[in-house]
Design an enzyme around this catalytic site. Structure first.
Site, PDB file in Angstrom:
ATOM      1  N   ILE A 288     -33.383  28.878  11.415  1.00 64.45           N
ATOM      2  CA  ILE A 288     -32.965  27.485  11.196  1.00 64.45           C
ATOM      3  C   ILE A 288     -32.301  26.963  12.457  1.00 64.45           C
ATOM      4  O   ILE A 288     -32.454  25.820  12.855  1.00 64.45           O
ATOM      5  CB  ILE A 288     -31.967  27.382  10.025  1.00 64.45           C
ATOM      6  CG1 ILE A 288     -32.558  27.939   8.733  1.00 64.45           C
ATOM      7  CG2 ILE A 288     -31.516  25.934   9.831  1.00 64.45           C
ATOM      8  CD1 ILE A 288     -31.563  27.992   7.588  1.00 64.45           C
TER       9      ILE A 288
ATOM     10  N   GLY B  31     -26.501  29.421  16.926  1.00 58.57           N
ATOM     11  CA  GLY B  31     -25.214  28.918  17.395  1.00 58.57           C
ATOM     12  C   GLY B  31     -24.704  29.794  18.521  1.00 58.57           C
ATOM     13  O   GLY B  31     -25.453  30.567  19.117  1.00 58.57           O
TER      14      GLY B  31
ATOM     15  N   PHE C 177     -22.702  32.250  18.249  1.00 59.97           N
ATOM     16  CA  PHE C 177     -22.412  33.647  17.903  1.00 59.97           C
ATOM     17  C   PHE C 177     -23.510  34.325  17.102  1.00 59.97           C
ATOM     18  O   PHE C 177     -23.472  35.516  16.894  1.00 59.97           O
ATOM     19  CB  PHE C 177     -21.133  33.718  17.070  1.00 59.97           C
ATOM     20  CG  PHE C 177     -20.077  32.781  17.524  1.00 59.97           C
ATOM     21  CD1 PHE C 177     -19.561  32.909  18.802  1.00 59.97           C
ATOM     22  CD2 PHE C 177     -19.596  31.787  16.701  1.00 59.97           C
ATOM     23  CE1 PHE C 177     -18.582  32.055  19.240  1.00 59.97           C
ATOM     24  CE2 PHE C 177     -18.612  30.934  17.144  1.00 59.97           C
ATOM     25  CZ  PHE C 177     -18.094  31.051  18.419  1.00 59.97           C
TER      26      PHE C 177
ATOM     27  N   ASP D 110     -12.901  26.406  13.033  1.00 62.47           N
ATOM     28  CA  ASP D 110     -14.066  25.797  13.691  1.00 62.47           C
ATOM     29  C   ASP D 110     -14.588  24.618  12.865  1.00 62.47           C
ATOM     30  O   ASP D 110     -15.796  24.460  12.699  1.00 62.47           O
ATOM     31  CB  ASP D 110     -15.153  26.868  13.892  1.00 62.47           C
ATOM     32  CG  ASP D 110     -16.142  26.511  15.007  1.00 62.47           C
ATOM     33  OD1 ASP D 110     -15.843  25.597  15.805  1.00 62.47           O
ATOM     34  OD2 ASP D 110     -17.208  27.142  15.070  1.00 62.47           O
TER      35      ASP D 110
ATOM     36  N   ASP E 142     -19.086  28.096   7.683  1.00 60.75           N
ATOM     37  CA  ASP E 142     -18.618  28.755   8.917  1.00 60.75           C
ATOM     38  C   ASP E 142     -17.115  28.972   9.032  1.00 60.75           C
ATOM     39  O   ASP E 142     -16.593  29.043  10.139  1.00 60.75           O
ATOM     40  CB  ASP E 142     -19.066  27.907  10.128  1.00 60.75           C
ATOM     41  CG  ASP E 142     -20.017  28.703  11.011  1.00 60.75           C
ATOM     42  OD1 ASP E 142     -20.415  29.792  10.596  1.00 60.75           O
ATOM     43  OD2 ASP E 142     -20.341  28.231  12.105  1.00 60.75           O
TER      44      ASP E 142
HETATM   45  P1  ATP Z   1     -21.651  27.118  16.709  1.00 60.49           P
HETATM   46  O1  ATP Z   1     -22.162  28.501  16.751  1.00 60.49           O
HETATM   47  O2  ATP Z   1     -21.185  26.638  18.008  1.00 60.49           O
HETATM   48  O3  ATP Z   1     -20.661  26.952  15.588  1.00 60.49           O
HETATM   49  P2  ATP Z   1     -23.644  25.827  15.119  1.00 60.49           P
HETATM   50  O4  ATP Z   1     -22.683  25.410  14.055  1.00 60.49           O
HETATM   51  O5  ATP Z   1     -24.785  24.908  15.431  1.00 60.49           O
HETATM   52  O6  ATP Z   1     -22.892  26.147  16.449  1.00 60.49           O
HETATM   53  P3  ATP Z   1     -24.385  28.049  13.447  1.00 60.49           P
HETATM   54  O7  ATP Z   1     -23.197  27.883  12.572  1.00 60.49           O
HETATM   55  O8  ATP Z   1     -24.722  29.430  13.882  1.00 60.49           O
HETATM   56  O9  ATP Z   1     -24.277  27.233  14.779  1.00 60.49           O
HETATM   57  O10 ATP Z   1     -25.627  27.398  12.725  1.00 60.49           O
HETATM   58  C1  ATP Z   1     -26.920  27.385  13.289  1.00 60.49           C
HETATM   59  C2  ATP Z   1     -27.778  26.430  12.503  1.00 60.49           C
HETATM   60  O11 ATP Z   1     -27.931  26.883  11.151  1.00 60.49           O
HETATM   61  C3  ATP Z   1     -27.221  25.031  12.404  1.00 60.49           C
HETATM   62  O12 ATP Z   1     -28.275  24.126  12.553  1.00 60.49           O
HETATM   63  C4  ATP Z   1     -26.660  24.953  11.017  1.00 60.49           C
HETATM   64  O13 ATP Z   1     -26.737  23.645  10.526  1.00 60.49           O
HETATM   65  C5  ATP Z   1     -27.588  25.869  10.239  1.00 60.49           C
HETATM   66  N1  ATP Z   1     -26.891  26.486   9.089  1.00 60.49           N
HETATM   67  C6  ATP Z   1     -25.762  27.230   9.123  1.00 60.49           C
HETATM   68  N2  ATP Z   1     -25.401  27.630   7.887  1.00 60.49           N
HETATM   69  C7  ATP Z   1     -26.327  27.131   7.039  1.00 60.49           C
HETATM   70  C8  ATP Z   1     -26.518  27.171   5.602  1.00 60.49           C
HETATM   71  N3  ATP Z   1     -25.675  27.841   4.801  1.00 60.49           N
HETATM   72  N4  ATP Z   1     -27.571  26.539   5.080  1.00 60.49           N
HETATM   73  C9  ATP Z   1     -28.447  25.868   5.880  1.00 60.49           C
HETATM   74  N5  ATP Z   1     -28.334  25.775   7.219  1.00 60.49           N
HETATM   75  C10 ATP Z   1     -27.295  26.405   7.805  1.00 60.49           C
END
Ligand code: ATP
Length: 335
Positions: free
Chosen positions: A41, A44, A46, A157, A174
């Site tokens: 999807i 990020g 991490f 965060d 998150d």
């Molecule tokens: P960072 O790592 O800097 O916090 P981020 O928030 O974009 O950046 P992630 O939290 O790893 O990174 O999320 C990566 C992607 O996955 C994002 O597009 C986020 O919207 C999506 N995502 C995260 N959790 C879910 C979830 N539970 N359901 C659907 N999509 C999700």
């Protein structure tokens, strides 16, 4: 605060994983091979989030893990954060379902959010949020965050990328996973330089900005008050449709925030729903929320229950506006 104390007590006690705790941790341990992993999807800082299946549709966050240090500290920290995560049950928080805890495959399994993030709505799709809708969204964020704080959990965060909107319902993701993810990845720092992911700075309270050092991510003074500051930025994005300090270089933002200079509110005049014809009082209330959340001193920031109370008391914006004289929003935003 008590959450932080409880954390450090747990972490430093000799009986770090008492029998009872490790037994209940097992309930949340999902064998990696039981989870079907589909497409990515997004990635990020991490980890990589994939759509997956485990008794239905789930989101799987696969942590980018560096080789384990011999003392297993990464795994302990990960388990510690999972043990915090599993205690959360609130309709405005993503549902934690379990975790794959056998290195090198560390992953977190949560419910799959169906809507889009506030970030996508505001910054990519340029969707318009009326003041009334912004208030409803902010109320739900305050509810979810108030719950987390009441359980002693600091989000660390909070940002529009971590807030989903599913048919009007807010789902926060998150939370609480900052230390393990930072442990895996450091601070994006190279040598003596600070690696600051774009879009991160404007959520950081002055006390965090002042503590930024290369490799110091684990020591940053996150607190309930720094979550409130981050909420202030989310509130600004909702009202203005853009990030504070938009287009300014990181050095300039760091200097300003560290000194207590806030984003000017002059451009709120350009905000779509807060027109010059609105009553003074309503606008002043919206801006007050911003100013109090962005207070320079952590002690001057409200907590989420009082913020929720303020948001619930806001009058609904009048649809029929009286042609009152124009009101200038460009009051000084400096502290
Ligand atoms: P960072 O790592 O800097 O916090 P981020 O928030 O974009 O950046 P992630 O939290 O790893 O990174 O999320 C990566 C992607 O996955 C994002 O597009 C986020 O919207 C999506 N995502 C995260 N959790 C879910 C979830 N539970 N359901 C659907 N999509 C999700």
């Amino acid at each position: 605060d008590s959450g932080g104390r409880a954390d450090s007590l747990d972490k430093h006690s000799d009986a770090r994983w008492p029998r009872q705790n490790s037994l209940s941790m097992k309930e949340w341990d999902i064998p990696y091979d039981d989870v079907k992993i589909f497409e990515v999807i997004g990635a990020g800082r991490f980890g990589t989030v994939c759509r997956g299946s485990w008794h239905g549709a789930v989101a799987v966050k696969l942590l980018h893990v560096l080789p384990l240090s011999d003392d297993g500290s990464l795994l302990d920290t990960f388990k510690h954060e999972v043990s915090i995560f599993r205690k959360t049950r609130h309709e405005n928080l993503v549902l934690f379902m379990g975790a794959c805890m056998k290195p090198p495959r560390l992953a977190i399994v949560t419910s799959l959010c169906k809507g889009m993030t506030l970030y996508t709505h505001i910054h990519l799709r340029k969707d318009k949020f009326t003041a009334n809708k912004s208030v409803l969204v902010a109320q739900q964020i305050s509810q979810g965050m108030g719950y987390l704080h009441a359980r002693g959990i600091i989000h660390k965060d909070l940002k529009t990328k971590n807030i989903f909107l599913e048919s009007g319902k807010v789902v926060i993701t998150d939370f609480g996973l900052f230390s393990v993810t930072k442990l895996c990845f450091g601070n994006n720092a190279r040598g003596d330089s600070l690696g600051i992911p774009s879009g991160w700075l404007c959520y950081l309270a002055p006390e965090i900005i002042r503590a930024l050092r290369p490799h110091a991510s684990l020591l940053l003074p996150f607190s309930k008050a720094t979550d409130i500051y981050a909420f202030g930025t989310v509130w600004y994005e909702l009202l203005c449709g853009e990030f504070p300090f938009k287009g300014q270089p990181p050095e300039s933002i760091i200097w300003q925030v560290g000194k207590g200079v806030k984003q000017s509110l002059a451009n709120m005049q350009a905000s779509r729903d807060i027109k010059l014809t609105d009553a003074d009082e309503f606008k002043a209330q919206l801006l007050d929320i911003l100013m109090v959340c962005w207070s320079y001193r952590a002690a001057d920031r409200p907590d989420f229950p009082s913020l929720l109370n303020t948001l619930q008391k806001l009058p609904k914006k009048r649809l029929a506006r009286s042609p009152s004289h124009p009101v200038h929003l460009s009051r000084s935003a400096d502290s």
